[in-house]
Scaffold this motif. Structure first.
Motif, PDB file in Angstrom:
ATOM      1  N   GLY A 158      73.848  52.712  28.046  1.00 60.31           N
ATOM      2  CA  GLY A 158      72.581  52.477  29.135  1.00 60.31           C
ATOM      3  C   GLY A 158      71.293  52.841  28.461  1.00 60.31           C
ATOM      4  O   GLY A 158      70.410  52.764  29.011  1.00 60.31           O
ATOM      5  N   SER A 159      71.233  53.087  27.023  1.00 60.41           N
ATOM      6  CA  SER A 159      69.900  53.260  26.248  1.00 60.41           C
ATOM      7  C   SER A 159      69.078  52.190  26.148  1.00 60.41           C
ATOM      8  O   SER A 159      69.566  51.005  26.357  1.00 60.41           O
ATOM      9  N   ARG A 160      67.718  52.504  26.281  1.00 56.24           N
ATOM     10  CA  ARG A 160      66.670  51.576  25.799  1.00 56.24           C
ATOM     11  C   ARG A 160      66.626  51.580  24.422  1.00 56.24           C
ATOM     12  O   ARG A 160      66.254  52.599  23.816  1.00 56.24           O
ATOM     13  N   VAL A 161      67.093  50.483  23.562  1.00 60.33           N
ATOM     14  CA  VAL A 161      67.144  50.457  21.986  1.00 60.33           C
ATOM     15  C   VAL A 161      66.061  49.598  21.629  1.00 60.33           C
ATOM     16  O   VAL A 161      65.968  48.531  22.171  1.00 60.33           O
ATOM     17  N   LEU A 162      65.382  50.042  20.743  1.00 59.20           N
ATOM     18  CA  LEU A 162      64.685  49.061  19.702  1.00 59.20           C
ATOM     19  C   LEU A 162      65.410  48.853  18.609  1.00 59.20           C
ATOM     20  O   LEU A 162      65.757  49.621  17.758  1.00 59.20           O
ATOM     21  N   ASP A 163      65.870  47.471  18.364  1.00 60.25           N
ATOM     22  CA  ASP A 163      66.487  46.998  17.082  1.00 60.25           C
ATOM     23  C   ASP A 163      65.141  46.445  16.047  1.00 60.25           C
ATOM     24  O   ASP A 163      64.930  45.563  16.236  1.00 60.25           O
ATOM     25  N   ALA A 164      65.123  47.423  15.340  1.00 56.63           N
ATOM     26  CA  ALA A 164      64.090  47.087  14.360  1.00 56.63           C
ATOM     27  C   ALA A 164      64.513  46.220  13.187  1.00 56.63           C
ATOM     28  O   ALA A 164      65.118  46.990  12.184  1.00 56.63           O
ATOM     29  N   GLY A 165      64.221  45.024  13.087  1.00 60.31           N
ATOM     30  CA  GLY A 165      64.882  44.215  11.925  1.00 60.31           C
ATOM     31  C   GLY A 165      66.208  43.813  12.529  1.00 60.31           C
ATOM     32  O   GLY A 165      67.234  43.854  12.013  1.00 60.31           O
ATOM     33  N   CYS A 166      66.292  43.085  13.687  1.00 63.51           N
ATOM     34  CA  CYS A 166      67.466  42.595  14.385  1.00 63.51           C
ATOM     35  C   CYS A 166      68.138  41.619  13.845  1.00 63.51           C
ATOM     36  O   CYS A 166      69.293  41.214  14.093  1.00 63.51           O
ATOM     37  N   GLY A 167      67.607  40.849  12.910  1.00 65.42           N
ATOM     38  CA  GLY A 167      68.304  39.494  12.189  1.00 65.42           C
ATOM     39  C   GLY A 167      68.646  38.781  13.261  1.00 65.42           C
ATOM     40  O   GLY A 167      67.950  38.615  14.162  1.00 65.42           O
ATOM     41  N   ILE A 168      69.917  38.245  13.198  1.00 67.04           N
ATOM     42  CA  ILE A 168      70.282  37.121  14.310  1.00 67.04           C
ATOM     43  C   ILE A 168      70.864  37.706  15.758  1.00 67.04           C
ATOM     44  O   ILE A 168      71.655  37.276  16.268  1.00 67.04           O
ATOM     45  N   GLY A 169      70.750  39.094  15.876  1.00 69.34           N
ATOM     46  CA  GLY A 169      71.039  39.747  16.941  1.00 69.34           C
ATOM     47  C   GLY A 169      72.483  40.032  17.169  1.00 69.34           C
ATOM     48  O   GLY A 169      72.601  40.706  18.343  1.00 69.34           O
ATOM     49  N   ALA A 170      73.363  40.142  16.167  1.00 68.97           N
ATOM     50  CA  ALA A 170      74.718  40.407  16.384  1.00 68.97           C
ATOM     51  C   ALA A 170      74.922  41.911  16.934  1.00 68.97           C
ATOM     52  O   ALA A 170      75.494  42.465  17.725  1.00 68.97           O
ATOM     53  N   SER A 171      74.216  42.892  16.259  1.00 76.24           N
ATOM     54  CA  SER A 171      74.145  44.264  17.037  1.00 76.24           C
ATOM     55  C   SER A 171      73.760  44.353  18.284  1.00 76.24           C
ATOM     56  O   SER A 171      74.122  45.242  18.785  1.00 76.24           O
ATOM     57  N   LEU A 225      58.811  38.142  17.672  1.00 81.47           N
ATOM     58  CA  LEU A 225      58.273  38.261  16.409  1.00 81.47           C
ATOM     59  C   LEU A 225      57.352  39.559  16.685  1.00 81.47           C
ATOM     60  O   LEU A 225      56.444  39.661  17.296  1.00 81.47           O
ATOM     61  N   ALA A 226      57.705  40.439  15.608  1.00 81.44           N
ATOM     62  CA  ALA A 226      56.849  41.675  15.523  1.00 81.44           C
ATOM     63  C   ALA A 226      57.163  42.237  14.075  1.00 81.44           C
ATOM     64  O   ALA A 226      58.132  42.239  13.463  1.00 81.44           O
ATOM     65  N   ASP A 227      55.966  43.230  13.612  1.00 81.68           N
ATOM     66  CA  ASP A 227      55.970  43.677  12.485  1.00 81.68           C
ATOM     67  C   ASP A 227      56.455  45.249  12.721  1.00 81.68           C
ATOM     68  O   ASP A 227      55.872  45.924  13.597  1.00 81.68           O
ATOM     69  N   ALA A 228      57.725  45.532  12.282  1.00 81.07           N
ATOM     70  CA  ALA A 228      58.272  47.027  12.824  1.00 81.07           C
ATOM     71  C   ALA A 228      57.356  47.889  12.199  1.00 81.07           C
ATOM     72  O   ALA A 228      57.545  49.239  12.714  1.00 81.07           O
ATOM     73  N   LEU A 229      56.652  47.837  11.549  1.00 82.67           N
ATOM     74  CA  LEU A 229      55.486  49.031  10.875  1.00 82.67           C
ATOM     75  C   LEU A 229      54.595  49.244  11.945  1.00 82.67           C
ATOM     76  O   LEU A 229      53.729  50.367  12.027  1.00 82.67           O
ATOM     77  N   HIS A 230      53.959  48.227  12.629  1.00 83.02           N
ATOM     78  CA  HIS A 230      52.888  48.427  13.647  1.00 83.02           C
ATOM     79  C   HIS A 230      53.280  47.480  14.725  1.00 83.02           C
ATOM     80  O   HIS A 230      52.939  46.514  15.086  1.00 83.02           O
ATOM     81  N   LEU A 286      63.634  46.765   3.425  1.00 83.13           N
ATOM     82  CA  LEU A 286      62.638  45.507   3.530  1.00 83.13           C
ATOM     83  C   LEU A 286      61.299  46.208   3.832  1.00 83.13           C
ATOM     84  O   LEU A 286      60.300  45.490   3.492  1.00 83.13           O
ATOM     85  N   MET A 287      60.971  47.420   4.258  1.00 87.26           N
ATOM     86  CA  MET A 287      59.901  48.070   4.612  1.00 87.26           C
ATOM     87  C   MET A 287      59.114  48.426   3.372  1.00 87.26           C
ATOM     88  O   MET A 287      59.488  49.430   2.620  1.00 87.26           O
ATOM     89  N   PRO A 288      57.863  48.014   3.237  1.00 87.33           N
ATOM     90  CA  PRO A 288      56.936  48.206   2.233  1.00 87.33           C
ATOM     91  C   PRO A 288      56.727  49.341   2.144  1.00 87.33           C
ATOM     92  O   PRO A 288      56.083  50.188   1.309  1.00 87.33           O
ATOM     93  N   ASP A 289      56.541  50.334   3.479  1.00 89.82           N
ATOM     94  CA  ASP A 289      55.972  51.670   3.610  1.00 89.82           C
ATOM     95  C   ASP A 289      56.773  52.250   4.347  1.00 89.82           C
ATOM     96  O   ASP A 289      56.916  52.284   5.667  1.00 89.82           O
ATOM     97  N   LYS A 290      57.694  52.966   3.656  1.00 91.07           N
ATOM     98  CA  LYS A 290      58.833  53.793   4.347  1.00 91.07           C
ATOM     99  C   LYS A 290      58.400  54.867   5.314  1.00 91.07           C
ATOM    100  O   LYS A 290      58.629  54.935   6.531  1.00 91.07           O
ATOM    101  N   LEU A 347      58.810  54.827   9.644  1.00 92.23           N
ATOM    102  CA  LEU A 347      59.564  56.207  10.274  1.00 92.23           C
ATOM    103  C   LEU A 347      58.529  56.751  11.199  1.00 92.23           C
ATOM    104  O   LEU A 347      58.876  57.130  12.265  1.00 92.23           O
ATOM    105  N   ALA A 348      57.122  56.787  10.894  1.00 92.17           N
ATOM    106  CA  ALA A 348      56.062  57.329  11.775  1.00 92.17           C
ATOM    107  C   ALA A 348      56.209  56.373  13.054  1.00 92.17           C
ATOM    108  O   ALA A 348      56.068  56.761  14.071  1.00 92.17           O
ATOM    109  N   GLU A 349      56.452  55.056  12.821  1.00 89.01           N
ATOM    110  CA  GLU A 349      56.252  54.214  13.858  1.00 89.01           C
ATOM    111  C   GLU A 349      57.527  54.525  14.767  1.00 89.01           C
ATOM    112  O   GLU A 349      57.571  54.405  16.138  1.00 89.01           O
ATOM    113  N   CYS A 350      58.423  54.635  14.208  1.00 87.51           N
ATOM    114  CA  CYS A 350      59.568  54.876  14.879  1.00 87.51           C
ATOM    115  C   CYS A 350      59.653  56.180  15.882  1.00 87.51           C
ATOM    116  O   CYS A 350      59.979  56.319  17.107  1.00 87.51           O
TER     117      CYS A 350
END
Length: 292
Positions: free
Chosen positions: A71-84, A126-131, A150-154, A158-161
């Motif tokens: 039942g969690s609310r989950v952010l799939d950051a970089g979700c690809g084609i959505g399988a996960s 569509l969204a940038d996982a960094l911002h 893929l993230m240019p600024d790790k 992580l701070a956004e997470c």
């Protein structure tokens, strides 16, 4: 650090390259790898379940590593084609927001969610996982399955997470890693070729992710190296790609459809196999908690 552990492109160029790469090759990725376009997990001492089952097993192992509460609310950051995202929604009744830079991936993810009967529990955008524009403390879990490379600024990622997690929420990352930060010139060149062909920013040693997470304020930071459990992915992937490479008519059909970058794509699979065999590339998972 060696240059192989630094971003390869300026961020705008990287984002454009990622979008072009995945928009252009989405059908090829899915035809070669299946719906779960990521590593598989082969448990020690167990019979080989097959490549597709191993890919599902990796998702299941990451869920357990968290764990991800039902039942969690989950952010799939970089979700690809959505399988996960679909699996999380189906098995755990999670509500999943998937974000990506690729419009083609969003379209495919929405189709998969509809086919899986979970359109009401998933949303893709569509969204940038960094911002992102999510309010502070939105999610119980941030899930990043093979997107952190893929993230240019790790650190910024992580701070956004940390920002979008609820107090007590869990960060779960599974990512390609470098063996360490003492790579020689030949090893750095190998990683550089992989970055180019897979459109990856750069990788870091697993311990660096733990240090960055702790430095940002995450608690209960834990890591595990799954390299031995996932490396068969590239042995099998090489077998999948070989018939394509050996058929000139197939190669030129792909070139006409996808452009000359298809050569780099086909070459990337043996490069990854080599990187694992030489111990240059590793595979790590990290979980961390936003403090209460």
């Amino acid at each position: 650090m060696t240059s192989a552990l630094q971003p390869r492109w300026p961020t705008p160029d990287l984002h454009a390259a990622i979008k072009d790469h995945y928009d252009g090759l989405i059908e090829l990725y899915e035809s070669l790898w299946g719906e779960h376009i990521h590593h598989g997990y082969w448990a020690e001492g167990e019979p080989d379940p097959g490549r597709h089952a191993a890919q599902v097993r990796l998702v299941e192992e990451l869920i357990r590593f968290g764990p991800v509460p039902a039942g969690s609310r989950v952010l799939d950051a970089g979700c690809g084609i959505g399988a996960s995202a679909v699996l999380l929604a189906q098995r755990l009744e999670c509500r999943v927001d998937g974000i990506t830079l690729s419009a083609e991936q969003i379209g495919r993810a929405e189709t998969k969610a509809a086919e899986g009967g979970v359109s009401g529990r998933t949303a893709f955008r569509l969204a940038d996982a960094l911002h992102t524009d999510y309010p502070d403390g939105t999610f119980d879990v941030v899930w990043a399955l093979e997107s952190c490379e893929l993230m240019p600024d790790k650190r910024a990622f992580l701070a956004e997470c940390l920002r979008v997690l609820k107090p007590g929420g869990t960060l779960l990352v599974a990512t390609w890693c470098a063996r360490d930060d003492r790579l020689d010139a030949d090893e750095s060149r190998l990683l550089g070729r992989i970055y180019r062909d897979f459109v990856v920013s750069h990788v870091l040693p697993l311990g660096h992710y733990a240090e960055l997470s702790a430095g940002l304020g995450f608690t209960d930071v834990r890591t595990a190296d799954w390299s031995e459990r996932v490396s068969d992915t590239w042995k099998l992937s090489s077998d999948i790609v070989k018939p394509v490479v050996r058929d000139p008519s197939m190669v030129w059909k792909l070139v006409r459809a996808k452009g000359m970058d298809i050569f780099r794509f086909l070459n990337s699979v043996p490069l990854m196999k080599q990187a694992y065999e030489r111990g240059v590339m590793r595979y790590g998972v990290l979980r961390a908690t936003r403090p209460l």
